[in-house]
Design a protein around this motif. Structure first.
Motif, mmCIF file in Angstrom:
data_model
loop_
_atom_site.group_PDB
_atom_site.id
_atom_site.type_symbol
_atom_site.label_atom_id
_atom_site.label_comp_id
_atom_site.label_asym_id
_atom_site.label_seq_id
_atom_site.Cartn_x
_atom_site.Cartn_y
_atom_site.Cartn_z
ATOM 1 N N SER A 21 0.822 -1.211 0.000
ATOM 2 C CA SER A 21 0.000 0.000 0.000
ATOM 3 C C SER A 21 0.856 1.260 0.000
ATOM 4 O O SER A 21 0.524 2.261 -0.629
ATOM 5 N N SER A 22 1.998 1.213 0.703
ATOM 6 C CA SER A 22 2.856 2.400 0.750
ATOM 7 C C SER A 22 3.631 2.574 -0.546
ATOM 8 O O SER A 22 3.917 3.687 -0.971
ATOM 9 N N LEU A 23 3.979 1.439 -1.187
ATOM 10 C CA LEU A 23 4.701 1.546 -2.457
ATOM 11 C C LEU A 23 3.825 2.140 -3.543
ATOM 12 O O LEU A 23 4.315 2.780 -4.470
ATOM 13 N N LEU A 24 2.528 1.910 -3.444
ATOM 14 C CA LEU A 24 1.599 2.418 -4.443
ATOM 15 C C LEU A 24 0.914 3.701 -3.995
ATOM 16 O O LEU A 24 0.008 4.184 -4.652
ATOM 17 N N ALA A 25 1.316 4.272 -2.874
ATOM 18 C CA ALA A 25 0.631 5.414 -2.296
ATOM 19 C C ALA A 25 0.784 6.654 -3.157
ATOM 20 O O ALA A 25 1.752 6.809 -3.902
ATOM 21 N N TYR A 26 -0.197 7.543 -3.003
ATOM 22 C CA TYR A 26 -0.177 8.812 -3.720
ATOM 23 C C TYR A 26 0.918 9.712 -3.160
ATOM 24 O O TYR A 26 1.112 9.788 -1.945
ATOM 25 N N GLU A 27 1.612 10.414 -4.044
ATOM 26 C CA GLU A 27 2.680 11.331 -3.643
ATOM 27 C C GLU A 27 2.253 12.765 -3.949
ATOM 28 O O GLU A 27 2.004 13.128 -5.107
ATOM 29 N N GLY A 28 2.147 13.588 -2.915
ATOM 30 C CA GLY A 28 1.700 14.962 -3.083
ATOM 31 C C GLY A 28 2.832 15.963 -3.003
ATOM 32 O O GLY A 28 3.806 15.763 -2.280
ATOM 33 N N GLY A 29 2.705 17.053 -3.757
ATOM 34 C CA GLY A 29 3.713 18.101 -3.752
ATOM 35 C C GLY A 29 3.239 19.293 -4.570
ATOM 36 O O GLY A 29 2.045 19.443 -4.844
ATOM 37 N N LYS A 94 -0.639 18.485 -3.310
ATOM 38 C CA LYS A 94 -0.579 17.979 -1.945
ATOM 39 C C LYS A 94 -1.964 17.601 -1.434
ATOM 40 O O LYS A 94 -2.951 18.297 -1.687
ATOM 41 N N MET A 95 -2.041 16.495 -0.741
ATOM 42 C CA MET A 95 -3.289 16.070 -0.122
ATOM 43 C C MET A 95 -3.151 16.153 1.384
ATOM 44 O O MET A 95 -2.234 15.565 1.961
ATOM 45 N N ALA A 182 -11.715 9.809 -0.235
ATOM 46 C CA ALA A 182 -10.873 9.758 -1.430
ATOM 47 C C ALA A 182 -9.433 9.365 -1.099
ATOM 48 O O ALA A 182 -8.910 9.691 -0.032
ATOM 49 N N GLU A 183 -8.783 8.699 -2.063
ATOM 50 C CA GLU A 183 -7.389 8.287 -1.893
ATOM 51 C C GLU A 183 -6.417 9.303 -2.457
ATOM 52 O O GLU A 183 -5.205 9.156 -2.313
ATOM 53 N N ASN A 184 -6.926 10.335 -3.139
ATOM 54 C CA ASN A 184 -6.088 11.425 -3.638
ATOM 55 C C ASN A 184 -6.930 12.697 -3.643
ATOM 56 O O ASN A 184 -8.153 12.638 -3.418
ATOM 57 N N PRO A 185 -6.331 13.862 -3.887
ATOM 58 C CA PRO A 185 -7.088 15.109 -3.756
ATOM 59 C C PRO A 185 -7.909 15.492 -4.984
ATOM 60 O O PRO A 185 -8.496 16.581 -5.019
ATOM 61 N N TYR A 186 -7.985 14.612 -5.973
ATOM 62 C CA TYR A 186 -8.684 14.946 -7.211
ATOM 63 C C TYR A 186 -10.090 14.339 -7.213
ATOM 64 O O TYR A 186 -10.337 13.258 -7.735
ATOM 65 N N PHE A 187 -11.009 15.066 -6.583
ATOM 66 C CA PHE A 187 -12.405 14.641 -6.522
ATOM 67 C C PHE A 187 -13.292 15.882 -6.454
ATOM 68 O O PHE A 187 -12.870 16.953 -6.018
ATOM 69 N N THR A 199 -8.901 20.697 -10.223
ATOM 70 C CA THR A 199 -7.880 21.700 -10.532
ATOM 71 C C THR A 199 -6.474 21.193 -10.216
ATOM 72 O O THR A 199 -6.301 20.217 -9.481
ATOM 73 N N ASP A 200 -5.479 21.894 -10.765
ATOM 74 C CA ASP A 200 -4.056 21.594 -10.520
ATOM 75 C C ASP A 200 -3.719 20.141 -10.856
ATOM 76 O O ASP A 200 -3.019 19.459 -10.108
ATOM 77 N N VAL A 201 -4.218 19.688 -12.007
ATOM 78 C CA VAL A 201 -3.951 18.321 -12.457
ATOM 79 C C VAL A 201 -2.671 18.318 -13.298
ATOM 80 O O VAL A 201 -2.584 19.046 -14.292
ATOM 81 N N PRO A 202 -1.672 17.530 -12.947
ATOM 82 C CA PRO A 202 -0.450 17.475 -13.758
ATOM 83 C C PRO A 202 -0.767 16.998 -15.181
ATOM 84 O O PRO A 202 -1.684 16.194 -15.377
#
Length: 239
Positions: A21-29, A94-95, A182-187, A199-202
């Motif tokens: 789960s940590s290897l696949l975790a979302y990375e925020g910045g 960032k989440m 949510a598992e990431n901030p894009y919702f 917003t702020d989608v790479p």
């Protein structure tokens, strides 16, 4: 064979130190060249007439306003309370956990669909001056079933893991709501006009999914360009 055994042992050791789960975790910045995904969620077919709900208890409080079934709301041909999210993004803005509020006002949950990042805390309010009982039907997080008498104005619950959770009041059976954890901030929850915005989608191509409590899920691939807006629409229908 020996090389395969060594590789298996190595991967097992890695997973002991770093769970999958940590290897696949979302990375925020920071996202400096992000774009936007916006649009509407449409309802296919004739809009259903609002279904009235019968108030059977605590009528002196609960019957102050008429109650309609919130599970399928269509406005101008568009769908309200659908959650739009990116399901396959691994790196982006960032989440941070949030402090959000679920109100129990005149024996209705407001909002009906509350979306927030995993790890957030929910303040559950009871301004009605009567007994409520909030019951979560969690499968991943620990379920809770809590009486909230009139003197207990706020109960706080922390929700740690991504999941869609149904909520019910065991005192007033018509009261229902949903947590979209949510598992990431894009919702984004579609508003009263069926609109949403991420917003702020790479820059990149992503799977964008819509979840609705009665209509299920639909998805499509969306390509985002740096500092540009990708406009999309979704259509959902009764099955």
């Amino acid at each position: 064979m020996k090389r395969k055994v060594v590789l298996t042992a190595f991967l097992s050791a890695v997973l002991l130190v770093f769970p999958l789960s940590s290897l696949l975790a979302y990375e925020g910045g920071a996202v400096s060249d992000g774009g936007t995904i916006s649009g509407v969620v449409k309802f296919k077919g004739a809009a259903p007439a609002p279904k009235k709900l019968e108030v059977t208890k605590d009528k002196e409080v609960c019957a102050k306003s008429a109650k309609n079934d919130p599970s399928l709301i269509v406005s101008g041909g568009n769908l309200v309370n659908a959650v739009v999210s990116i399901t396959d993004i691994k790196k982006g803005k960032k989440m941070e956990p949030q402090k959000v509020t679920l109100d129990q006002n005149v024996c209705e949950y407001k909002p009906h669909v509350l979306a927030f990042p995993a790890g957030s805390s929910v303040d559950i309010l009871n301004p009605d001056g009567i007994l409520h009982n909030i019951h979560s039907y969690s499968k991943v997080n620990s379920a809770f079933n809590i009486a909230q008498p009139k003197f207990k104005k706020t109960i706080t619950q922390k929700i740690d893991k991504p999941e869609v959770i149904k909520l019910q009041c065991d005192v007033h059976g018509w009261m229902s709501a949903w947590f979209f954890v949510a598992e990431n901030p894009y919702f984004s929850v579609s508003d009263n006009g069926g609109s949403f915005k991420l917003t702020d989608v790479p820059p990149g191509t992503y799977n964008v999914e819509v979840w609705h409590e009665t209509l299920g899920k639909v998805s499509q691939k969306v390509t985002v360009k740096a500092k540009e807006e990708a406009k999309v629409s979704f259509e959902m229908a009764k099955k």
